[in-house]
Motif scaffolding. Structure first.
Motif, short mmCIF file in Angstrom:
data_model
loop_
_atom_site.label_atom_id
_atom_site.label_comp_id
_atom_site.label_asym_id
_atom_site.label_seq_id
_atom_site.Cartn_x
_atom_site.Cartn_y
_atom_site.Cartn_z
N ILE A 138 0.84 -1.20 0.00
CA ILE A 138 0.00 0.00 0.00
C ILE A 138 0.87 1.25 0.00
O ILE A 138 0.65 2.17 -0.79
CB ILE A 138 -0.95 0.01 1.22
CG1 ILE A 138 -1.92 -1.16 1.14
CG2 ILE A 138 -1.70 1.33 1.31
CD1 ILE A 138 -2.83 -1.27 2.36
N SER A 139 1.87 1.29 0.88
CA SER A 139 2.73 2.47 0.97
C SER A 139 4.10 2.09 1.49
O SER A 139 4.25 1.11 2.23
CB SER A 139 2.10 3.53 1.87
OG SER A 139 2.04 3.08 3.21
N ILE A 140 5.09 2.88 1.10
CA ILE A 140 6.47 2.76 1.60
C ILE A 140 6.93 4.16 1.96
O ILE A 140 6.96 5.06 1.10
CB ILE A 140 7.40 2.14 0.55
CG1 ILE A 140 6.93 0.73 0.17
CG2 ILE A 140 8.85 2.10 1.06
CD1 ILE A 140 7.73 0.11 -0.96
N VAL A 141 7.27 4.39 3.23
CA VAL A 141 7.66 5.72 3.71
C VAL A 141 9.04 5.61 4.34
O VAL A 141 9.26 4.82 5.26
CB VAL A 141 6.65 6.25 4.76
CG1 VAL A 141 7.08 7.63 5.23
CG2 VAL A 141 5.24 6.30 4.16
N SER A 142 9.98 6.39 3.81
CA SER A 142 11.35 6.40 4.35
C SER A 142 11.57 7.67 5.16
O SER A 142 11.08 8.75 4.80
CB SER A 142 12.37 6.30 3.23
OG SER A 142 12.27 7.41 2.35
N THR A 143 12.33 7.55 6.25
CA THR A 143 12.61 8.68 7.14
C THR A 143 14.06 8.60 7.57
O THR A 143 14.51 7.56 8.06
CB THR A 143 11.70 8.65 8.39
OG1 THR A 143 10.35 8.56 7.99
CG2 THR A 143 11.91 9.91 9.22
N ALA A 144 14.80 9.68 7.41
CA ALA A 144 16.18 9.76 7.89
C ALA A 144 16.21 10.67 9.12
O ALA A 144 15.52 11.68 9.18
CB ALA A 144 17.09 10.31 6.79
N GLY A 145 17.01 10.27 10.11
CA GLY A 145 17.12 11.05 11.33
C GLY A 145 16.15 10.64 12.42
O GLY A 145 16.18 11.21 13.51
#
Length: 551
Positions: A111-118
């Motif tokens: 459905i979704s792929i969310v990347s986050t740095a930090g």
């Protein structure tokens, strides 16, 4: 039930329908079987006690997974970079991992792929650091895809194995229910970080070779370079300085000191006095900065302190006031039980503990929740049992009859364990809830049975006749009560409309427990009553015999 009672107790002036004739045959058959059970009552009760012990011994066979729950169609990829990595580089690596995840998954699976740095979120804390990142993946419901979440994660492990840059890549899958931490969470506590690191490395190496254990990691952050300044108190005193004066000066030189503030419109701006960056980055220049003493002398800092360069962890965690390194891992409960995995960790620590006597181990995470929950539920169960006994003793005016009634609980326990064995589910927290609930449900039919027997005996009815008549009269309501309760939970137990691993075991334990406890109430409870009555009569005869001897 009310029409059944009405039909039972009112005169009949009509031919009974087939359903009534069928129940009359059932009642007659029950009476014949009950007579046989009563003749062999000691063997019957002894057999039930043996079955109860067998049911308890079967718990390790069916397995224990106290916090078993429904897997959520979502997981996280946790990315740890070497300490001090810039946020920009971390973002590049996390973005590359997100691209590989998207390329590996099928379009109809995600459905979704969310990347986050930090930012890296775990069950215990949120890490806001430049060297951490995560990729959150939400999948379609499991009934709309051909692969399970575990199969998808295994494929992603292979796809991300050659990513350059991260110190470690970990997968975290959520499950329904309360957050309870990692399957294995071994907290190693002590004062010496070198010893803690040695033990942690040893435990991790031992866990690597165990089938069913994966995602092995620890929370020790990479060391960073630091300079330690120890004040030469004699030299400082010679110049009229204290350790506090020198510490304040060094802090002002490195971190700066707020000299004043000024306003610009509605904003208040601080004025910071700090040494130029070239002094702060060069330790030789920093130690050669001159300190103005109270006498007006200019003394280099190097004369007042002894400098030592070393490595230090940027984060120091404590448990009960002790420095702590935590080794964590996930356990595939289809291969290895949670109890056996934590027992292996304990044994591995015991092997190396003699070399590090100042360190100790505490097992946390799911295992800690397991022991605490089991202890709490056991206490609540015993309290509830005592309250039930007091209420029944007050109602019946007897200390013996409540014991007979409470004996229905072992019947329910046998049925609950048998139900878990039939459906192939392990012993879990919801199954334990069901067993605690059964403690109150199972005694209801026994209360009705014992009440009829006691009332008949109070009217002077002979013992055997009172027992058999109580069983015959209460056969219909006992069966109806149990059947309606069992059928009410049957859709949840068999999974009509979808089986839930959260509530299915609870419903199964109650359904099977009610079925077995009903059979115990109808056949075993009269045997137990007559046995206790035999014991009471034996004591009475002994007392009469002694009284006759005295006379």
């Amino acid at each position: 039930m009310l029409p059944s009672h009405f039909a039972e107790w009112t005169p009949r002036h009509y031919a009974p329908p087939p359903s009534v004739r069928w129940f009359s045959r059932l009642r007659a058959a029950y009476s014949r079987v009950l007579f046989r059970f009563l003749r062999r009552r000691y063997f019957v009760v002894g057999g039930v006690l043996v079955l109860t012990m067998v049911a308890g011994a079967m718990i390790p066979i069916i397995g224990v997974d106290l916090f078993r729950g429904e897997k959520v169609s979502q997981f996280w990829v946790h990315v740890w970079m070497p300490f001090g990595t810039s946020l920009n580089y971390t973002d590049e690596v996390v973005t590359e991992i997100a691209k590989r995840v998207r390329a590996t998954l099928k379009k109809d699976e995600v459905i979704s792929i969310v990347s986050t740095a930090g930012l890296l979120q775990t069950e215990s804390e949120w890490h806001v650091r430049s060297d951490a990142g995560q990729v959150a993946v939400e999948l379609v419901p499991k009934d709309r895809r051909t692969r399970s979440t575990d199969e998808i994660i295994e494929e992603l492990r292979r796809a991300l194995a050659d990513v350059v840059g991260p110190k470690s890549i970990e997968f975290f899958q959520t499950a329904g229910g309360l957050p309870v931490g990692k399957d294995i969470e071994a907290r190693i506590m002590g004062e010496d970080f070198d010893e803690l690191q040695t033990i942690a490395a040893y435990l991790e190496s031992r866990l690597q070779g165990i089938e069913g254990i994966r995602e092995i990691a620890d929370d020790f952050s990479s060391s960073k370079r630091e300079f330690r300044f120890e004040v030469d108190r004699e030299a400082a005193a010679a110049y009229g300085l204290s350790a506090r004066d020198i510490a304040y000066f060094l802090r002002a030189a490195v971190a700066g000191v707020e000299a004043t503030t000024y306003r610009e419109g509605t904003d208040e701006i601080s004025v910071l006095v700090i040494f130029p960056e070239r002094f702060r980055k060069n330790i030789e220049l920093l130690t050669n900065i001159k300190f103005i003493t109270p006498r007006g002398e200019a003394v280099p800092i190097a004369r007042l302190v002894r400098m030592e360069e070393g490595m230090a962890s940027p984060v120091i965690r404590h448990t009960d006031g002790k420095r702590t390194i935590t080794v964590t891992a996930d356990v595939d409960t289809d291969v290895l039980s949670l109890v056996d995995a934590n027992r292996f960790v304990r044994d591995a620590f015991d092997e190396i503990a003699p070399l590090h006597p100042d360190c100790r181990l505490r097992l946390g995470g799911r295992f800690e929740e397991f022991t605490e929950s089991f202890r709490s539920l056991t206490s609540l169960f015993l309290i509830g049992l005592f309250i039930i006994y007091c209420i029944l003793g007050w109602q019946f005016g007897s200390f013996v009859l409540p014991v007979i009634i409470i004996f229905a609980i072992p019947f329910a326990f046998i049925g609950a364990i048998f139900g878990l064995l039939v459906i192939g589910e392990p012993f879990s927290i919801t199954a334990l809830y069901g067993m605690v609930a059964l403690a109150g449900i199972a005694v209801n039919d026994s209360i009705v049975m014992m009440s009829f027997i006691k009332n008949a005996r109070d009217r002077g009815v002979q013992r055997w006749l009172a027992v058999v008549r109580a069983g015959r009269i209460r056969l219909r309501p006992i069966i109806l009560t149990s059947v309606t309760t069992a059928f009410g939970l049957l859709p949840m137990a068999v999974g009509l409309g979808g089986y839930s691993k959260d509530w299915g075991p609870l419903a199964n334990t109650i359904v099977w427990g009610i079925i077995i406890s009903t059979a115990g109430t109808l056949f075993v409870m009269p045997c137990l009553y007559t046995i206790l009555d035999d014991i009471v009569n034996w004591f009475r005869r002994r007392l009469r015999g002694k009284a006759a001897e005295v006379e």
